[in-house]
Structures are given as C-alpha cells and as structure tokens.
Design a protein around this motif. Structure first.
Motif, PDB file in Angstrom:
ATOM      1  N   ALA A 101     -51.126 -20.710  30.053  1.00  0.00           N
ATOM      2  CA  ALA A 101     -52.272 -20.818  29.271  1.00  0.00           C
ATOM      3  C   ALA A 101     -53.161 -19.646  29.051  1.00  0.00           C
ATOM      4  O   ALA A 101     -53.636 -18.991  28.060  1.00  0.00           O
ATOM      5  CB  ALA A 101     -52.879 -22.134  29.163  1.00  0.00           C
ATOM      6  N   LYS A 102     -53.639 -19.191  30.330  1.00  0.00           N
ATOM      7  CA  LYS A 102     -54.554 -18.147  30.531  1.00  0.00           C
ATOM      8  C   LYS A 102     -53.807 -16.775  30.206  1.00  0.00           C
ATOM      9  O   LYS A 102     -54.589 -15.878  29.527  1.00  0.00           O
ATOM     10  CB  LYS A 102     -55.122 -17.911  32.055  1.00  0.00           C
ATOM     11  CG  LYS A 102     -55.884 -19.313  32.335  1.00  0.00           C
ATOM     12  CD  LYS A 102     -56.593 -19.265  33.748  1.00  0.00           C
ATOM     13  CE  LYS A 102     -57.267 -20.421  34.095  1.00  0.00           C
ATOM     14  NZ  LYS A 102     -58.004 -20.497  35.357  1.00  0.00           N
TER      15      LYS A 102
ATOM     16  N   GLN B  43     -51.830 -24.375  25.933  1.00  0.00           N
ATOM     17  CA  GLN B  43     -53.043 -25.068  26.095  1.00  0.00           C
ATOM     18  C   GLN B  43     -52.579 -26.533  25.927  1.00  0.00           C
ATOM     19  O   GLN B  43     -53.268 -27.372  26.649  1.00  0.00           O
ATOM     20  CB  GLN B  43     -54.169 -24.873  25.041  1.00  0.00           C
ATOM     21  CG  GLN B  43     -54.797 -23.215  25.412  1.00  0.00           C
ATOM     22  CD  GLN B  43     -55.866 -23.014  24.491  1.00  0.00           C
ATOM     23  OE1 GLN B  43     -56.220 -23.793  23.430  1.00  0.00           O
ATOM     24  NE2 GLN B  43     -56.525 -21.878  24.692  1.00  0.00           N
ATOM     25  N   ARG B  44     -51.874 -26.809  25.213  1.00  0.00           N
ATOM     26  CA  ARG B  44     -51.424 -28.341  24.637  1.00  0.00           C
ATOM     27  C   ARG B  44     -50.683 -28.864  25.820  1.00  0.00           C
ATOM     28  O   ARG B  44     -50.482 -30.175  26.108  1.00  0.00           O
ATOM     29  CB  ARG B  44     -50.834 -28.587  23.282  1.00  0.00           C
ATOM     30  CG  ARG B  44     -50.604 -29.995  23.092  1.00  0.00           C
ATOM     31  CD  ARG B  44     -49.941 -30.113  21.435  1.00  0.00           C
ATOM     32  NE  ARG B  44     -48.841 -29.186  21.374  1.00  0.00           N
ATOM     33  CZ  ARG B  44     -48.903 -28.071  20.655  1.00  0.00           C
ATOM     34  NH1 ARG B  44     -49.938 -27.828  20.141  1.00  0.00           N
ATOM     35  NH2 ARG B  44     -47.661 -27.484  20.255  1.00  0.00           N
TER      36      ARG B  44
ATOM     37  N   GLU C  75     -50.194 -27.388  28.900  1.00  0.00           N
ATOM     38  CA  GLU C  75     -50.382 -27.028  30.261  1.00  0.00           C
ATOM     39  C   GLU C  75     -50.776 -28.197  31.186  1.00  0.00           C
ATOM     40  O   GLU C  75     -50.134 -28.047  32.498  1.00  0.00           O
ATOM     41  CB  GLU C  75     -51.731 -26.044  30.338  1.00  0.00           C
ATOM     42  CG  GLU C  75     -52.170 -25.420  31.553  1.00  0.00           C
ATOM     43  CD  GLU C  75     -51.443 -24.522  32.077  1.00  0.00           C
ATOM     44  OE1 GLU C  75     -51.435 -24.143  33.254  1.00  0.00           O
ATOM     45  OE2 GLU C  75     -50.690 -24.174  31.238  1.00  0.00           O
TER      46      GLU C  75
END
Length: 266
Positions: free
Chosen positions: A141-142, A180-181, A183
């Motif tokens: 995500a990062k 993000q969802r 992760e």
C-alpha cells in the motif's frame, strides 16, 4: 406490273491468312517443345514462338503445311512494329492430343504432390501487459501510494485536488485503494507464510539430527579405529634409528594421536 426489289446483304467472311510466304527458319516440331509451351486444344491450338517467346496461333492445323500466323515482337498498338522472324514458320504437329493431355495431367499431379496442403498460420502475438500491471503484485500500500503521488507531481492533467485524473492516474488511484483495502489480509498471509517457513526449517533441522543420531555411533567407532591405527604406525617408527630432531617430531605426533584417541574414547 411492279417488280419487287431484293436487298442483298453481304455475309461476314471468316478472316484467314492468304499469304503463301514461308519463313526461312526450319520447320518447328511440336515434340521438341515442353508440354506447357503448346496447346493442342482444337478450339485454340497455339504454341510459344521460340523467337519472341509469345503465344502464337497455328494457321490451318488440319492441313499438311500448318504455319504460325504473322505476329510482331512489340505489344499491340506500338508504332512501326517489327515483325517476328518466326512468322509463317512451318509447324510439324507430331504429338497426339491425348498424349499431350496425359503429360499435362501427370505434371499437375507431380506438382500437387510437391506442394504442402498444410496451412501454417501466423502465431498470435500476446499483448504485453502494462508496467503497472507487472509491478502490482510486488507493491504494498505504501509503495503504491508513493507511485501515485509521484505521478500526480509530474502529470499536467491530474489536479492536486484529485478530482481530475488522466487514464494512468485513475488506474494508479484504483491500485492504491485496492492495496489499502487488501493490506491487512496480505500481512496476515505473510505472517502465516513466515511461520510455515520457520516450521519447515525446524523440521529439516530435526530430521538432520535424527539422521546423525542413527549413524553417530558407527562414525565414532570408525574415527577411534583410524586414530588408533595411526598411533600404532607412529609407534613402530619410534623404535627405528632416528636423529634427535626426527625423534622429537615423532614424539609430538605420538602425543597428539594419543590425546585424540583418549578424547574419542570418552
């Protein structure tokens, strides 16, 4: 008494060569030509003139003295054409029609046998995936967020507010949201994989320990026997006539071997 007038109409006459000229070239035998260089079909009997390599009809083939019709070496409509020297050349038709047709059929059959009926289709080239699709499984995500922010800084379409995006910007934004969802699930899966790898390594270590334990006793006895044999061979050399230096070196070797035998025997 009136007389009727009969209107007479001239009938169209068949055009034929009336010239009695004969070419100075020797008579051309059809049998000297290749089967594809002459056509003995009665509807269009003709051959390839050896002088100009042009298909030329044969005049009066049923007569004893058939000849090639007069023809030119230039294409039709050329000004001041030059007549081919093969015009009015006598032709000797010494090939039967049936034999000519049979030779043509054999040649066609042989050619068809050499040709492959297999259709080799051009392979379809796969479309190369985009760089983002290749890197997507490798990004977290990062990393996806950093890539999206770098794209926004260098793109003139993507606004700082994020309301307007280009095609690549929209794909990157969708990728960030997806990462993000997913992760938490990815981290949980990585934790499980690390535990499984650790257990696998522990299992391999235990397996090596068990294998070594099953053969450790035999290996220990073999090591003691080798050290004992080396000690006995060295003691035999000690009884020989040696100078003081050689005897001192031999005594040191005997001491080392004796300590090794003692250590292995414990």
């Amino acid at each position: 008494m009136p007389t009727s007038t009969i209107e007479r109409t001239a009938q169209k006459r068949v055009r034929r060569t009336r010239s009695r000229a004969v070419s100075h070239l020797p008579a051309l035998a059809v049998s000297t030509l290749q089967p594809h260089e002459y056509d003995l079909d009665p509807a269009c009997i003709s051959l390839v003139c050896p002088s100009c390599r042009t298909w030329v009809p044969i005049n009066k083939p049923e007569t004893p003295r058939p000849k090639l019709v007069p023809h030119h070496t230039e294409p039709a409509g050329t000004e001041d054409p030059v007549r081919c020297p093969g015009s009015h050349r006598l032709v000797v038709i010494d090939v039967k029609v049936e034999r000519w047709r049979r030779r043509l059929e054999e040649g066609v059959a042989e050619t068809d046998g050499r040709r492959s009926n297999r259709v080799t289709r051009k392979p379809k080239v796969a479309v190369a995936p985009a760089v983002m699709h290749i890197l997507s499984p490798l990004l977290d995500a990062k990393a996806a967020l950093r890539m999206y922010e770098a794209h926004r800084k260098g793109c003139a379409v993507c606004a700082p507010s994020g309301r307007t995006r280009c095609a690549d910007g929209g794909k990157l934004a969708h990728l960030v949201a997806h990462k993000q969802r997913t992760e938490p699930a990815r981290r949980a899966a990585l934790t499980v994989m690390e535990k499984l790898d650790e257990r696998h390594e522990q299992g391999l270590w235990l397996l090596r320990e068990l294998q070594w334990a099953s053969t450790a006793d035999r290996v220990r006895r073999a090591d003691i026997q080798r050290a004992h044999d080396a000690l006995e061979a060295t003691l035999r050399q000690y009884n020989q006539d040696l100078d003081p230096v050689e005897r001192a070196d031999l005594m040191s070797a005997i001491t080392v071997l004796a300590n090794k035998v003692d250590r292995l025997s414990r």
